[in-house]
Design an enzyme around this catalytic site. Structure first.
Site, mmCIF file in Angstrom:
data_model
loop_
_atom_site.group_PDB
_atom_site.id
_atom_site.type_symbol
_atom_site.label_atom_id
_atom_site.label_comp_id
_atom_site.label_asym_id
_atom_site.label_seq_id
_atom_site.Cartn_x
_atom_site.Cartn_y
_atom_site.Cartn_z
ATOM 1 N N GLU A 66 -8.590 10.701 14.270
ATOM 2 C CA GLU A 66 -7.585 9.652 14.482
ATOM 3 C C GLU A 66 -6.597 9.966 15.598
ATOM 4 O OE1 GLU A 66 -4.448 7.051 11.738
ATOM 5 O OE2 GLU A 66 -5.935 8.356 10.819
ATOM 6 N N LYS B 30 0.846 -1.196 0.000
ATOM 7 C CA LYS B 30 0.000 0.000 0.000
ATOM 8 C C LYS B 30 0.880 1.243 0.000
ATOM 9 C CE LYS B 30 -3.241 2.480 3.052
ATOM 10 N NZ LYS B 30 -3.942 2.461 4.349
#
Length: 463
Positions: free
Chosen positions: A265, A216
């Site tokens: 987050e 990724k």
């Protein structure tokens, strides 16, 4: 309000000055009945350019800082995490205080750059590789109580009149009326380098398909907004609080530049005994109705691509926390973290703290696969080659740390940098081997929505 810093604490500081033959930080903490961090931020317009605001996503902690008793700007080539740790430890050795209350006293607030190996662009120059304030005045609102911290340097030449002058300054702040700032209109919206981003995403997909190891790469992009006046930090905070529930809200002023955001987050929370991080990755839009929203949420919970992205994050954070903690605990399975415009897969990782220094853990966690990619080193190399921009503080740790190594840092996503009458918005998404670049571009458009909404730009609702 007539607050008076105790003469006894001042005298204690004087004795320390005489003994150490160097300046001493006097850090006085008192309870502030009826205090409110946001109101004090609004009243502190005289400190514009040297203010910060922080609110955790549970809305159980708010911090407002005015003025800069100490300021740290980390230069390129320095170890930015070590630089902050060293500075706060040096200050701690020279501090006289009356309190060990968490998030009070000698608290540094600020952020780090995403990549200290990236050349710094002009808009981020004054922030360096890390930028932190130790405020003159800090208001800490928590657990239904409010505290004022006053931090000032004293030398052997200073008498109590310096303390009285600072307290008079505080009295003037809290006696001032909160005058509402003028709304400004968004007059320009420019989506920057979309075609170049699509080409980069296509190249990265091809690279991932050919590579046996890379899983990724996160690619970010920018958009620019122009306004018919100067943006107000106070209005930005008010809009974030109203619109962006379940998110950290932060504002960091630095002269005529302001970095701000509403991020879901958590990167790291540390108290004396525990460390905790959150795994936030994978995303999908919110529905227009409750039933549509539920369908979208279930789609996210069962989507192989997003589950794989989330797994990379969980695996990396769990492994990192295990290096610094005992009894590491991972929540059972992903749940949905819902924000105003977007929902994510979410899990937590926590552990018992041993002797770990908070900033060492922070260094090891950043960047997680949610913002960099996996494996980390290879993904960062690709980002430097393909992104063709400086993320600055976007996607990097932002938060606070106190003198006893307690604090909290979030990941600065859903964020923007305001400079005079312009704002640059940032958004990114994870590219994997089966990504479709046009679909990933659409995902970044969704991630621009929170700051577009906060700033009054054109919000592109789904149809």
């Amino acid at each position: 309000m007539g607050l008076t810093l105790p003469i006894e604490l001042f005298q204690q500081a004087n004795r320390r000055i005489s003994a150490q033959q160097e300046n001493v930080l006097l850090s006085w903490v008192c309870e502030l009945p009826g205090g409110a961090a946001k109101r004090v931020f609004d009243q502190g317009k005289a400190f514009k350019g040297e203010r910060f605001f922080w609110q955790n996503k549970e809305r159980t902690l708010r911090l407002a800082g005015l003025g800069a008793t100490d300021q740290l700007r980390v230069e390129q080539g320095q170890d930015r995490f070590l630089a902050l740790h060293t500075r706060k430890e040096q200050v701690l050795q020279r501090t006289v205080t009356n309190s060990e209350e968490t998030a009070c006293g000698a608290v540094y607030f600020g952020g780090f750059s995403f990549d200290d190996q990236q050349d710094t662009s002009s808009e981020w120059e004054k922030f360096g590789e890390g930028f932190f304030y130790l405020p003159l005045f800090l208001v800490t609102e928590k657990e239904d109580r409010c505290y004022l911290s006053v931090n000032l340097w004293l030398s052997e030449e200073d008498d109590y009149a310096k303390v009285e002058a600072v307290m008079a300054q505080w009295d003037k702040i809290v006696a001032s009326l909160v005058m509402p700032d003028s709304e400004v209109a968004c007059i320009l919206e420019e989506r920057l380098a979309e075609d170049a981003w699509l080409r980069a995403a296509t190249d990265v997909v091809a690279l991932l398909q050919e590579s046996p190891n890379m899983q990724k790469v996160v690619l970010a992009r920018r958009m620019r907004l122009g306004f018919d006046g100067f943006l107000s930090s106070s209005l930005i905070i008010a809009n974030m609080e109203e619109q962006q529930g379940n998110s950290y809200c932060f504002v960091l002023e630095n002269g005529t530049s302001t970095f701000f955001g509403a991020t879901p987050e958590r990167l790291l929370m540390a108290d004396a005994a525990h460390l905790e991080s959150a795994c936030v990755a994978g995303s999908i839009a919110r529905g227009e109705t409750a039933s549509e929203d539920a369908v979208l949420g279930e789609t996210l919970l069962s989507d192989a691509k997003n589950l794989a992205e989330h797994h990379f994050v969980v695996e990396m954070i769990q492994g990192t926390m295990a290096q610094f903690c005992e009894d590491v605990q991972v929540s059972a399975s992903p749940i949905l973290l819902k924000n105003r415009d977007i929902q994510h897969l979410y899990m937590t990782v926590s552990g018992r703290r041993s002797e770990a220094r908070m900033l060492d853990v922070l260094r090891a966690l950043h960047p997680t696969p949610a913002l960099g990619g996996w494996p980390q080193s290879e993904a960062m190399t690709v980002i430097r080659l393909k992104e063709e921009m400086d993320r600055g503080f976007y996607g990097a740790p932002i938060g606070w740390i106190d003198s006893l190594d307690r604090g909290e840092f979030a990941v600065a996503i859903r964020s923007a940098l305001a400079i005079d009458t312009n704002a640059i918005l940032y958004a990114g998404c994870g590219i994997v081997a089966d990504s479709v670049p046009t679909e990933e571009l659409a995902e970044t458009a969704i991630k621009f929505q929170p700051m577009l909404r906060v700033l009054g730009g054109k919000v592109h609702e789904r149809t």
